[in-house]
Design a protein around this motif. Structure first.
Motif, mmCIF file in Angstrom:
data_model
loop_
_atom_site.group_PDB
_atom_site.id
_atom_site.type_symbol
_atom_site.label_atom_id
_atom_site.label_comp_id
_atom_site.label_asym_id
_atom_site.label_seq_id
_atom_site.Cartn_x
_atom_site.Cartn_y
_atom_site.Cartn_z
ATOM 1 N N GLY A 150 0.403 -1.434 0.209
ATOM 2 C CA GLY A 150 -0.309 -0.247 -0.043
ATOM 3 C C GLY A 150 0.966 1.125 -0.038
ATOM 4 N N ALA A 151 0.774 1.981 -1.232
ATOM 5 C CA ALA A 151 1.988 3.154 -1.354
ATOM 6 C C ALA A 151 0.644 4.435 -1.035
ATOM 7 C CB ALA A 151 2.250 3.190 -2.409
ATOM 8 N N VAL A 169 13.881 -2.517 1.540
ATOM 9 C CA VAL A 169 11.930 -2.142 1.541
ATOM 10 C C VAL A 169 11.227 -2.627 -0.475
ATOM 11 C CG1 VAL A 169 10.429 -0.833 1.776
ATOM 12 C CG2 VAL A 169 12.196 -0.948 3.290
ATOM 13 N N THR A 170 10.872 -3.486 -0.508
ATOM 14 C CA THR A 170 10.040 -3.608 -1.757
ATOM 15 C C THR A 170 8.440 -2.696 -1.040
ATOM 16 O OG1 THR A 170 11.288 -5.113 -2.092
ATOM 17 C CG2 THR A 170 9.057 -4.708 -3.570
ATOM 18 N N LEU A 171 7.803 -1.762 -2.074
ATOM 19 C CA LEU A 171 6.831 -0.855 -2.129
ATOM 20 C C LEU A 171 5.712 -0.959 -2.681
ATOM 21 C CD1 LEU A 171 5.359 1.054 -0.270
ATOM 22 C CD2 LEU A 171 5.873 2.627 -1.823
ATOM 23 N N VAL A 178 2.107 5.912 -7.432
ATOM 24 C CA VAL A 178 1.944 5.919 -6.299
ATOM 25 C C VAL A 178 0.853 6.734 -5.448
ATOM 26 C CG1 VAL A 178 3.572 6.242 -4.453
ATOM 27 C CG2 VAL A 178 4.176 4.170 -5.935
ATOM 28 N N GLY A 179 0.855 6.617 -4.156
ATOM 29 C CA GLY A 179 0.148 7.821 -3.507
ATOM 30 C C GLY A 179 -0.913 7.510 -2.809
ATOM 31 N N LEU A 250 1.369 -4.328 6.421
ATOM 32 C CA LEU A 250 0.424 -3.360 5.376
ATOM 33 C C LEU A 250 -0.437 -1.988 5.950
ATOM 34 C CD1 LEU A 250 -1.965 -7.043 6.255
ATOM 35 C CD2 LEU A 250 -0.613 -6.460 4.439
ATOM 36 N N THR A 251 -0.045 -1.562 5.009
ATOM 37 C CA THR A 251 -0.495 0.006 5.185
ATOM 38 C C THR A 251 -1.484 0.319 4.494
ATOM 39 O OG1 THR A 251 1.524 0.640 3.633
ATOM 40 C CG2 THR A 251 1.347 0.310 6.030
ATOM 41 N N GLY A 252 -2.526 -0.091 3.697
ATOM 42 C CA GLY A 252 -3.513 -0.371 2.271
ATOM 43 C C GLY A 252 -4.953 0.584 3.419
ATOM 44 N N GLY A 253 -5.903 1.380 2.309
ATOM 45 C CA GLY A 253 -7.420 2.505 2.715
ATOM 46 C C GLY A 253 -7.599 1.692 3.526
#
Length: 491
Positions: A150-151, A169-171, A178-179, A250-253
Protein backbone atom coordinates in the motif's frame (compact mmCIF):
# COMPACT_ATOMS: atom_id res chain seq x y z
CA UNK A 1 9.56 31.00 21.15
CA UNK A 2 9.12 33.89 18.73
CA UNK A 3 8.98 37.51 19.89
CA UNK A 4 8.11 37.87 23.56
CA UNK A 5 5.26 40.28 22.92
CA UNK A 6 4.48 39.15 19.39
CA UNK A 7 1.11 37.61 20.23
CA UNK A 8 0.02 41.00 21.59
CA UNK A 9 1.28 42.99 18.62
CA UNK A 10 0.40 40.97 15.52
CA UNK A 11 -2.79 39.54 14.04
CA UNK A 12 -3.10 36.20 12.30
CA UNK A 13 -2.25 36.29 8.59
CA UNK A 14 -4.22 33.91 6.36
CA UNK A 15 -3.05 32.37 3.11
CA UNK A 16 -4.97 33.84 0.18
CA UNK A 17 -6.55 32.32 -2.93
CA UNK A 18 -6.64 33.13 -6.60
CA UNK A 19 -10.01 34.57 -7.70
CA UNK A 20 -12.75 32.00 -8.28
CA UNK A 21 -13.13 32.79 -11.98
CA UNK A 22 -9.44 32.06 -12.56
CA UNK A 23 -9.10 28.90 -10.52
CA UNK A 24 -12.20 27.24 -11.98
CA UNK A 25 -10.54 27.23 -15.40
CA UNK A 26 -8.04 24.52 -14.45
CA UNK A 27 -7.07 21.94 -11.84
CA UNK A 28 -3.94 23.67 -10.54
CA UNK A 29 -3.34 24.69 -6.93
CA UNK A 30 -4.61 28.18 -6.22
CA UNK A 31 -3.45 28.86 -2.65
CA UNK A 32 -1.08 31.82 -2.39
CA UNK A 33 1.30 31.03 0.46
CA UNK A 34 2.62 33.58 2.91
CA UNK A 35 5.94 35.28 2.09
CA UNK A 36 9.04 35.44 4.28
CA UNK A 37 8.03 38.60 6.14
CA UNK A 38 4.51 37.29 6.76
CA UNK A 39 5.92 33.98 8.01
CA UNK A 40 8.22 35.91 10.35
CA UNK A 41 5.22 37.75 11.81
CA UNK A 42 3.29 34.51 12.25
CA UNK A 43 6.30 32.93 13.96
CA UNK A 44 6.55 35.98 16.23
CA UNK A 45 3.02 35.30 17.51
CA UNK A 46 4.10 31.99 19.08
CA UNK A 47 3.92 32.67 22.80
CA UNK A 48 5.86 31.22 25.72
CA UNK A 49 2.83 29.19 26.80
CA UNK A 50 4.78 26.75 28.99
CA UNK A 51 2.92 23.66 27.81
CA UNK A 52 2.64 23.71 23.99
CA UNK A 53 -0.62 21.89 23.43
CA UNK A 54 -0.05 22.21 19.68
CA UNK A 55 2.54 19.43 19.91
CA UNK A 56 -0.04 16.92 21.12
CA UNK A 57 -2.76 18.37 18.93
CA UNK A 58 -0.58 17.36 15.98
CA UNK A 59 -0.75 13.58 15.36
CA UNK A 60 2.91 13.45 14.25
CA UNK A 61 3.89 15.61 17.24
CA UNK A 62 5.57 18.31 15.17
CA UNK A 63 7.90 20.42 17.31
CA UNK A 64 5.91 23.51 16.47
CA UNK A 65 7.28 26.15 18.88
CA UNK A 66 10.80 25.36 17.71
CA UNK A 67 10.18 25.80 14.00
CA UNK A 68 7.99 28.85 14.67
CA UNK A 69 10.92 30.45 16.48
CA UNK A 70 13.35 29.49 13.71
CA UNK A 71 11.11 31.03 11.07
CA UNK A 72 10.83 34.18 13.18
CA UNK A 73 14.65 34.28 13.20
CA UNK A 74 14.63 33.46 9.45
CA UNK A 75 16.74 30.34 9.94
CA UNK A 76 14.87 28.36 7.31
CA UNK A 77 17.50 25.62 6.97
CA UNK A 78 17.24 24.71 10.64
CA UNK A 79 13.43 24.98 10.45
CA UNK A 80 13.17 22.27 7.81
CA UNK A 81 15.48 20.01 9.80
CA UNK A 82 13.16 20.35 12.81
CA UNK A 83 10.07 19.81 10.67
CA UNK A 84 11.50 16.75 8.90
CA UNK A 85 12.47 15.21 12.23
CA UNK A 86 8.81 14.38 12.88
CA UNK A 87 7.12 14.59 9.46
CA UNK A 88 8.36 12.89 6.30
CA UNK A 89 6.07 14.82 3.98
CA UNK A 90 5.20 18.32 5.25
CA UNK A 91 4.24 19.41 1.73
CA UNK A 92 1.25 17.05 2.01
CA UNK A 93 0.15 18.13 5.47
CA UNK A 94 0.93 21.79 4.78
CA UNK A 95 -1.65 21.65 1.98
CA UNK A 96 -4.42 19.25 2.99
CA UNK A 97 -4.24 18.72 6.76
CA UNK A 98 -7.13 20.40 8.63
CA UNK A 99 -4.57 21.55 11.23
CA UNK A 100 -5.72 20.12 14.58
CA UNK A 101 -2.55 21.75 15.92
CA UNK A 102 -4.15 25.16 15.41
CA UNK A 103 -7.27 24.08 17.27
CA UNK A 104 -4.98 23.21 20.20
CA UNK A 105 -2.96 26.46 20.06
CA UNK A 106 -2.94 28.16 23.47
CA UNK A 107 -3.30 31.57 21.84
CA UNK A 108 -6.52 30.29 20.30
CA UNK A 109 -8.26 30.33 23.70
CA UNK A 110 -8.97 34.06 23.43
CA UNK A 111 -7.55 35.06 20.04
CA UNK A 112 -6.97 33.70 16.54
CA UNK A 113 -4.46 30.82 16.69
CA UNK A 114 -1.04 30.98 15.08
CA UNK A 115 -1.02 30.08 11.38
CA UNK A 116 0.94 26.88 12.01
CA UNK A 117 -0.17 25.20 8.80
CA UNK A 118 0.81 28.19 6.66
CA UNK A 119 4.23 28.30 8.35
CA UNK A 120 4.73 24.58 7.67
CA UNK A 121 3.70 25.15 4.05
CA UNK A 122 6.21 27.98 3.74
CA UNK A 123 9.06 25.99 5.30
CA UNK A 124 8.81 22.97 3.01
CA UNK A 125 8.27 25.02 -0.15
CA UNK A 126 11.37 27.06 0.72
CA UNK A 127 13.31 23.84 1.36
CA UNK A 128 12.47 22.44 -2.07
CA UNK A 129 13.34 25.73 -3.75
CA UNK A 130 16.71 25.85 -2.01
CA UNK A 131 17.54 22.20 -2.73
CA UNK A 132 17.61 21.22 0.93
CA UNK A 133 15.42 18.14 0.44
CA UNK A 134 17.80 15.38 -0.62
CA UNK A 135 17.91 11.58 -0.43
CA UNK A 136 19.32 10.12 2.78
CA UNK A 137 20.33 6.54 1.97
CA UNK A 138 21.40 4.32 4.83
CA UNK A 139 25.12 4.15 5.52
CA UNK A 140 24.94 0.45 6.36
CA UNK A 141 22.59 -2.28 5.12
CA UNK A 142 21.08 -4.80 7.51
CA UNK A 143 20.44 -7.57 5.00
CA UNK A 144 16.78 -7.72 6.09
CA UNK A 145 13.95 -7.55 3.53
CA UNK A 146 10.65 -5.79 4.22
CA UNK A 147 7.53 -5.65 2.04
CA UNK A 148 5.21 -2.67 2.47
CA UNK A 149 1.78 -3.22 0.90
CA UNK A 150 0.00 0.00 0.00
CA UNK A 151 1.72 3.15 -1.24
CA UNK A 152 -0.44 5.80 0.36
CA UNK A 153 1.00 8.23 2.93
CA UNK A 154 1.34 5.52 5.61
CA UNK A 155 3.18 3.18 3.25
CA UNK A 156 5.40 5.93 1.87
CA UNK A 157 6.39 7.09 5.36
CA UNK A 158 7.04 3.54 6.56
CA UNK A 159 9.06 2.63 3.47
CA UNK A 160 11.24 5.71 3.84
CA UNK A 161 11.91 5.12 7.53
CA UNK A 162 12.70 1.44 7.03
CA UNK A 163 15.03 2.17 4.10
CA UNK A 164 16.88 4.75 6.16
CA UNK A 165 17.30 2.11 8.86
CA UNK A 166 19.18 0.00 6.30
CA UNK A 167 16.56 -2.54 5.29
CA UNK A 168 15.81 -3.58 1.71
CA UNK A 169 12.29 -2.29 1.21
CA UNK A 170 9.86 -3.18 -1.57
CA UNK A 171 6.72 -1.06 -1.79
CA UNK A 172 3.73 -2.73 -3.49
CA UNK A 173 0.86 -0.69 -4.94
CA UNK A 174 -2.17 -2.06 -6.80
CA UNK A 175 -2.77 1.16 -8.74
CA UNK A 176 -0.70 2.31 -11.68
CA UNK A 177 0.82 5.19 -9.72
CA UNK A 178 2.01 5.73 -6.17
CA UNK A 179 0.16 7.85 -3.62
CA UNK A 180 -3.08 6.17 -2.56
CA UNK A 181 -5.81 8.73 -1.86
CA UNK A 182 -3.23 11.48 -2.26
CA UNK A 183 -3.03 10.41 -5.90
CA UNK A 184 -6.54 9.16 -6.64
CA UNK A 185 -8.73 10.92 -4.11
CA UNK A 186 -7.44 14.39 -3.32
CA UNK A 187 -8.11 16.68 -6.32
CA UNK A 188 -5.14 18.25 -8.06
CA UNK A 189 -6.35 21.73 -7.17
CA UNK A 190 -5.67 20.87 -3.53
CA UNK A 191 -2.52 18.82 -4.07
CA UNK A 192 -0.71 18.75 -7.39
CA UNK A 193 0.76 15.31 -7.99
CA UNK A 194 4.24 16.64 -8.71
CA UNK A 195 4.64 16.81 -4.92
CA UNK A 196 4.16 13.03 -4.75
CA UNK A 197 6.36 12.36 -7.77
CA UNK A 198 9.44 14.07 -6.34
CA UNK A 199 9.05 12.17 -3.06
CA UNK A 200 8.85 8.95 -5.07
CA UNK A 201 12.17 9.84 -6.70
CA UNK A 202 13.63 10.51 -3.27
CA UNK A 203 12.49 7.10 -2.02
CA UNK A 204 14.00 5.38 -5.03
CA UNK A 205 17.30 7.17 -4.43
CA UNK A 206 17.19 5.93 -0.85
CA UNK A 207 16.93 2.34 -2.06
CA UNK A 208 13.19 1.66 -1.98
CA UNK A 209 12.00 -0.64 -4.76
CA UNK A 210 8.53 0.41 -5.95
CA UNK A 211 6.25 -2.03 -7.77
CA UNK A 212 3.01 -0.56 -9.09
CA UNK A 213 0.04 -2.34 -10.70
CA UNK A 214 0.62 -5.26 -8.34
CA UNK A 215 -2.33 -6.58 -6.35
CA UNK A 216 -1.54 -8.46 -3.16
CA UNK A 217 -4.55 -10.69 -2.56
CA UNK A 218 -5.79 -14.25 -2.43
CA UNK A 219 -6.88 -16.44 -5.31
CA UNK A 220 -10.13 -14.50 -5.77
CA UNK A 221 -8.42 -11.11 -6.00
CA UNK A 222 -10.29 -8.39 -4.14
CA UNK A 223 -13.46 -10.43 -4.11
CA UNK A 224 -17.07 -9.42 -4.56
CA UNK A 225 -16.98 -7.28 -1.41
CA UNK A 226 -14.85 -4.64 -3.09
CA UNK A 227 -16.27 -1.42 -4.49
CA UNK A 228 -12.80 -0.22 -5.41
CA UNK A 229 -11.60 0.29 -8.96
CA UNK A 230 -7.98 -0.75 -9.42
CA UNK A 231 -5.66 -1.09 -12.37
CA UNK A 232 -3.48 -3.99 -11.21
CA UNK A 233 -2.18 -6.33 -13.90
CA UNK A 234 -0.18 -8.63 -11.63
CA UNK A 235 -1.15 -10.54 -8.51
CA UNK A 236 1.09 -11.61 -5.63
CA UNK A 237 -0.12 -14.13 -3.08
CA UNK A 238 0.14 -13.26 0.63
CA UNK A 239 1.91 -16.56 1.35
CA UNK A 240 4.58 -15.69 -1.19
CA UNK A 241 5.23 -12.33 0.46
CA UNK A 242 5.48 -13.85 3.93
CA UNK A 243 7.87 -16.47 2.59
CA UNK A 244 10.09 -14.08 0.63
CA UNK A 245 10.37 -11.23 3.16
CA UNK A 246 11.53 -11.01 6.75
CA UNK A 247 8.58 -8.77 7.61
CA UNK A 248 5.45 -7.54 5.83
CA UNK A 249 3.65 -4.31 6.68
CA UNK A 250 0.09 -3.72 5.48
CA UNK A 251 -0.62 -0.01 4.92
CA UNK A 252 -3.66 -0.10 2.66
CA UNK A 253 -6.58 2.26 3.00
CA UNK A 254 -10.10 2.04 4.35
CA UNK A 255 -11.50 1.62 0.87
CA UNK A 256 -15.05 0.36 1.29
CA UNK A 257 -17.28 3.36 0.64
CA UNK A 258 -20.41 3.71 2.76
CA UNK A 259 -23.42 3.00 0.57
CA UNK A 260 -26.95 4.43 0.66
CA UNK A 261 -29.35 1.50 0.09
CA UNK A 262 -32.55 3.41 -0.69
CA UNK A 263 -34.98 2.77 -3.56
CA UNK A 264 -33.51 3.79 -6.89
CA UNK A 265 -29.90 3.19 -5.88
CA UNK A 266 -29.37 1.19 -9.07
CA UNK A 267 -30.22 4.12 -11.35
CA UNK A 268 -27.63 5.40 -13.80
CA UNK A 269 -26.24 8.64 -12.43
CA UNK A 270 -25.74 7.54 -8.79
CA UNK A 271 -22.06 7.00 -8.04
CA UNK A 272 -19.61 6.78 -5.17
CA UNK A 273 -17.34 9.79 -4.79
CA UNK A 274 -14.42 7.41 -5.22
CA UNK A 275 -15.67 6.47 -8.65
CA UNK A 276 -15.87 10.14 -9.64
CA UNK A 277 -12.75 11.75 -8.15
CA UNK A 278 -10.06 9.25 -9.27
CA UNK A 279 -11.20 9.49 -12.86
CA UNK A 280 -10.57 13.23 -13.03
CA UNK A 281 -7.14 12.80 -11.45
CA UNK A 282 -6.25 10.21 -14.07
CA UNK A 283 -7.40 12.52 -16.86
CA UNK A 284 -5.32 15.32 -15.37
CA UNK A 285 -2.34 12.95 -15.46
CA UNK A 286 -2.79 12.48 -19.20
CA UNK A 287 -4.72 9.21 -19.23
CA UNK A 288 -7.58 8.64 -21.64
CA UNK A 289 -10.77 7.26 -20.14
CA UNK A 290 -13.89 5.97 -21.82
CA UNK A 291 -17.15 6.94 -20.19
CA UNK A 292 -15.74 9.35 -17.62
CA UNK A 293 -18.32 10.44 -15.05
CA UNK A 294 -18.85 14.14 -15.82
CA UNK A 295 -20.91 16.90 -14.22
CA UNK A 296 -21.05 19.19 -17.26
CA UNK A 297 -24.36 21.05 -17.37
CA UNK A 298 -25.88 18.75 -14.74
CA UNK A 299 -27.71 19.32 -11.49
CA UNK A 300 -25.36 17.64 -9.03
CA UNK A 301 -26.22 16.52 -5.51
CA UNK A 302 -23.39 15.51 -3.21
CA UNK A 303 -24.51 13.43 -0.24
CA UNK A 304 -22.06 13.84 2.63
CA UNK A 305 -20.81 17.03 4.27
CA UNK A 306 -17.15 16.17 4.82
CA UNK A 307 -13.93 16.83 2.93
CA UNK A 308 -14.62 14.20 0.26
CA UNK A 309 -17.98 15.83 -0.42
CA UNK A 310 -16.27 19.21 -0.67
CA UNK A 311 -13.82 17.73 -3.19
CA UNK A 312 -16.76 16.54 -5.27
CA UNK A 313 -18.19 20.06 -5.16
CA UNK A 314 -14.95 21.61 -6.41
CA UNK A 315 -14.52 19.05 -9.17
CA UNK A 316 -18.14 19.39 -10.30
CA UNK A 317 -17.76 23.16 -10.54
CA UNK A 318 -14.66 22.72 -12.69
CA UNK A 319 -16.61 20.40 -14.96
CA UNK A 320 -19.18 23.15 -15.44
CA UNK A 321 -22.13 21.80 -13.44
CA UNK A 322 -25.37 23.75 -13.75
CA UNK A 323 -25.93 23.54 -10.00
CA UNK A 324 -24.25 21.83 -7.04
CA UNK A 325 -26.03 20.99 -3.78
CA UNK A 326 -24.42 19.29 -0.80
CA UNK A 327 -26.45 17.33 1.78
CA UNK A 328 -25.51 16.91 5.43
CA UNK A 329 -27.51 14.63 7.75
CA UNK A 330 -26.62 16.63 10.86
CA UNK A 331 -27.97 20.08 11.71
CA UNK A 332 -25.99 23.16 10.76
CA UNK A 333 -23.22 23.65 13.35
CA UNK A 334 -22.54 27.02 14.99
CA UNK A 335 -20.34 29.50 13.13
CA UNK A 336 -18.06 29.81 16.17
CA UNK A 337 -17.14 27.11 18.62
CA UNK A 338 -17.47 27.36 22.38
CA UNK A 339 -13.72 27.61 23.05
CA UNK A 340 -13.81 27.22 26.86
CA UNK A 341 -15.79 24.02 26.35
CA UNK A 342 -13.80 22.34 23.59
CA UNK A 343 -10.23 23.66 23.64
CA UNK A 344 -7.70 22.06 22.98
CA UNK A 345 -9.77 19.46 21.14
CA UNK A 346 -11.10 19.60 17.59
CA UNK A 347 -14.17 21.85 17.66
CA UNK A 348 -17.50 21.33 15.95
CA UNK A 349 -18.26 24.49 13.99
CA UNK A 350 -19.37 25.52 10.52
CA UNK A 351 -16.52 25.08 8.07
CA UNK A 352 -16.72 26.64 4.64
CA UNK A 353 -14.16 25.27 2.22
CA UNK A 354 -12.73 26.96 -0.85
CA UNK A 355 -14.90 24.63 -2.95
CA UNK A 356 -18.04 25.84 -1.20
CA UNK A 357 -17.05 29.42 -1.98
CA UNK A 358 -16.80 28.52 -5.67
CA UNK A 359 -20.53 27.79 -5.82
CA UNK A 360 -22.61 25.39 -3.74
CA UNK A 361 -25.96 25.23 -1.96
CA UNK A 362 -25.58 23.52 1.40
CA UNK A 363 -28.51 21.70 2.97
CA UNK A 364 -28.33 20.59 6.60
CA UNK A 365 -30.54 18.18 8.57
CA UNK A 366 -31.75 16.49 5.41
CA UNK A 367 -32.04 12.81 4.49
CA UNK A 368 -32.42 11.02 1.18
CA UNK A 369 -35.51 8.83 0.95
CA UNK A 370 -35.38 7.72 -2.68
CA UNK A 371 -33.64 8.23 -6.01
CA UNK A 372 -36.16 9.07 -8.73
CA UNK A 373 -35.61 8.15 -12.36
CA UNK A 374 -37.03 7.50 -15.79
CA UNK A 375 -35.98 4.63 -18.07
CA UNK A 376 -33.20 3.68 -15.67
CA UNK A 377 -31.72 7.18 -15.54
CA UNK A 378 -31.62 9.46 -12.49
CA UNK A 379 -33.86 12.54 -12.65
CA UNK A 380 -34.30 13.57 -9.01
CA UNK A 381 -33.87 12.88 -5.32
CA UNK A 382 -36.71 12.55 -2.81
CA UNK A 383 -35.71 14.09 0.53
CA UNK A 384 -37.10 14.72 3.98
CA UNK A 385 -36.14 17.26 6.63
CA UNK A 386 -34.83 16.02 9.97
CA UNK A 387 -35.28 17.19 13.51
CA UNK A 388 -32.55 16.44 16.04
CA UNK A 389 -33.30 16.20 19.75
CA UNK A 390 -31.08 14.72 22.46
CA UNK A 391 -28.81 13.28 19.79
CA UNK A 392 -31.63 11.44 18.05
CA UNK A 393 -33.14 12.29 14.69
CA UNK A 394 -36.71 12.10 13.50
CA UNK A 395 -38.34 13.03 10.22
CA UNK A 396 -40.32 16.26 10.05
CA UNK A 397 -43.87 15.42 8.93
CA UNK A 398 -44.87 16.99 5.62
CA UNK A 399 -41.32 18.04 4.73
CA UNK A 400 -40.75 15.63 1.86
CA UNK A 401 -39.77 17.14 -1.47
CA UNK A 402 -38.18 16.10 -4.76
CA UNK A 403 -35.07 17.92 -5.96
CA UNK A 404 -33.92 17.76 -9.56
CA UNK A 405 -30.71 15.74 -10.00
CA UNK A 406 -28.80 14.38 -12.96
CA UNK A 407 -25.81 13.20 -10.94
CA UNK A 408 -25.60 12.07 -7.31
CA UNK A 409 -22.24 11.52 -5.64
CA UNK A 410 -22.14 9.48 -2.43
CA UNK A 411 -19.46 10.91 -0.13
CA UNK A 412 -20.46 9.50 3.24
CA UNK A 413 -17.12 8.13 4.33
CA UNK A 414 -15.65 4.65 4.40
CA UNK A 415 -16.62 1.67 6.50
CA UNK A 416 -13.58 -0.61 6.43
CA UNK A 417 -10.61 -1.96 4.48
CA UNK A 418 -11.22 -4.51 1.74
CA UNK A 419 -12.10 -7.59 3.76
CA UNK A 420 -10.86 -10.18 1.28
CA UNK A 421 -7.30 -8.82 1.58
CA UNK A 422 -7.32 -9.28 5.35
CA UNK A 423 -8.91 -12.71 5.00
CA UNK A 424 -6.27 -13.75 2.49
CA UNK A 425 -3.57 -12.97 5.05
CA UNK A 426 -5.58 -14.51 7.89
CA UNK A 427 -5.59 -11.27 9.89
CA UNK A 428 -7.92 -10.92 12.86
CA UNK A 429 -10.20 -7.88 12.66
CA UNK A 430 -11.82 -5.59 15.20
CA UNK A 431 -15.61 -5.00 15.38
CA UNK A 432 -15.32 -2.33 12.65
CA UNK A 433 -13.58 -4.69 10.22
CA UNK A 434 -10.12 -3.13 10.59
CA UNK A 435 -6.95 -5.16 11.02
CA UNK A 436 -6.47 -5.87 14.71
CA UNK A 437 -3.03 -4.63 15.74
CA UNK A 438 -2.15 -2.93 18.99
CA UNK A 439 -0.05 0.24 19.10
CA UNK A 440 1.67 -0.79 22.33
CA UNK A 441 5.40 -0.17 22.20
CA UNK A 442 5.99 -3.84 22.99
CA UNK A 443 5.12 -5.63 19.76
CA UNK A 444 3.39 -2.56 18.39
CA UNK A 445 1.44 -2.78 15.12
CA UNK A 446 1.90 -6.57 14.97
CA UNK A 447 -1.08 -8.65 13.85
CA UNK A 448 -1.93 -12.19 14.91
CA UNK A 449 0.00 -13.48 11.87
CA UNK A 450 3.74 -13.96 12.54
CA UNK A 451 5.95 -11.18 11.08
CA UNK A 452 2.90 -9.38 9.65
CA UNK A 453 2.19 -5.80 10.75
CA UNK A 454 -0.55 -3.29 9.94
CA UNK A 455 -0.70 0.51 10.09
CA UNK A 456 -2.67 3.44 8.74
CA UNK A 457 -6.33 3.36 7.75
CA UNK A 458 -6.27 -0.42 7.35
CA UNK A 459 -5.65 -0.58 11.11
CA UNK A 460 -7.38 2.48 12.61
CA UNK A 461 -10.09 3.18 10.05
CA UNK A 462 -10.56 6.20 7.80
CA UNK A 463 -8.57 9.16 9.03
CA UNK A 464 -6.34 12.08 8.07
CA UNK A 465 -3.14 12.06 6.04
CA UNK A 466 -1.25 13.25 9.12
CA UNK A 467 -2.46 10.22 11.08
CA UNK A 468 -1.36 7.97 8.21
CA UNK A 469 2.14 9.45 8.31
CA UNK A 470 2.29 9.01 12.08
CA UNK A 471 1.21 5.37 11.86
CA UNK A 472 3.67 4.64 9.07
CA UNK A 473 6.54 6.11 11.08
CA UNK A 474 5.64 4.29 14.28
CA UNK A 475 5.02 0.99 12.52
CA UNK A 476 8.42 1.30 10.81
CA UNK A 477 10.04 1.55 14.23
CA UNK A 478 8.10 -1.51 15.43
CA UNK A 479 9.19 -3.53 12.37
CA UNK A 480 12.79 -2.37 12.77
CA UNK A 481 12.77 -3.42 16.42
CA UNK A 482 11.24 -6.78 15.47
CA UNK A 483 14.01 -7.40 12.92
CA UNK A 484 16.98 -6.06 14.85
CA UNK A 485 16.01 -6.38 18.51
CA UNK A 486 16.25 -2.62 18.94
CA UNK A 487 15.56 0.51 16.88
CA UNK A 488 17.07 3.95 16.57
CA UNK A 489 14.13 5.21 14.53
CA UNK A 490 12.10 7.89 16.32
CA UNK A 491 8.71 7.10 17.79
Amino acid sequence: MGKTTGFLEYDRIEESYLPVDKRLKNYKEFVIGINDSQAKIQGARCMDCGTPFCNNGCPVNNIIPDFNDLVYRQDWRAAIEVLHSTNNFPEFTGRICPAPCEAACTLGINDDPIGIKSIEHAIIDRAWEEGWVAPKPAEHKTGRKVAVVGAGPAGLAAAQQLARAGHDVTLFEKNDRVGGLLRYGIPDFKLEKSHIDRRVEQLKAEGVTIRTSVLVAGKDGLGKDSKVTNWANETVAPDALLADFDAVLLTGGSEQSRDLPVPGRELSGVHFAMEFLPQQNKVNAGDRLKGQIRADGKHVIVIGGGDTGSDCVGTSNRHGAQSVTQFELLPMPPEHENKPLVWPYWPIKLRTSSSHEEGCTREFAIATKEFIGEKGKLTGVKTVRLEWKDGKMSEVPGSEQILKADLVLLAMGFVSPVQSVLKAFGVDTDPRGNARASTDFSGGYATNVPKLFAAGDIRRGQSLVVWAIREGRQAARAVDEFLMGYSELPR
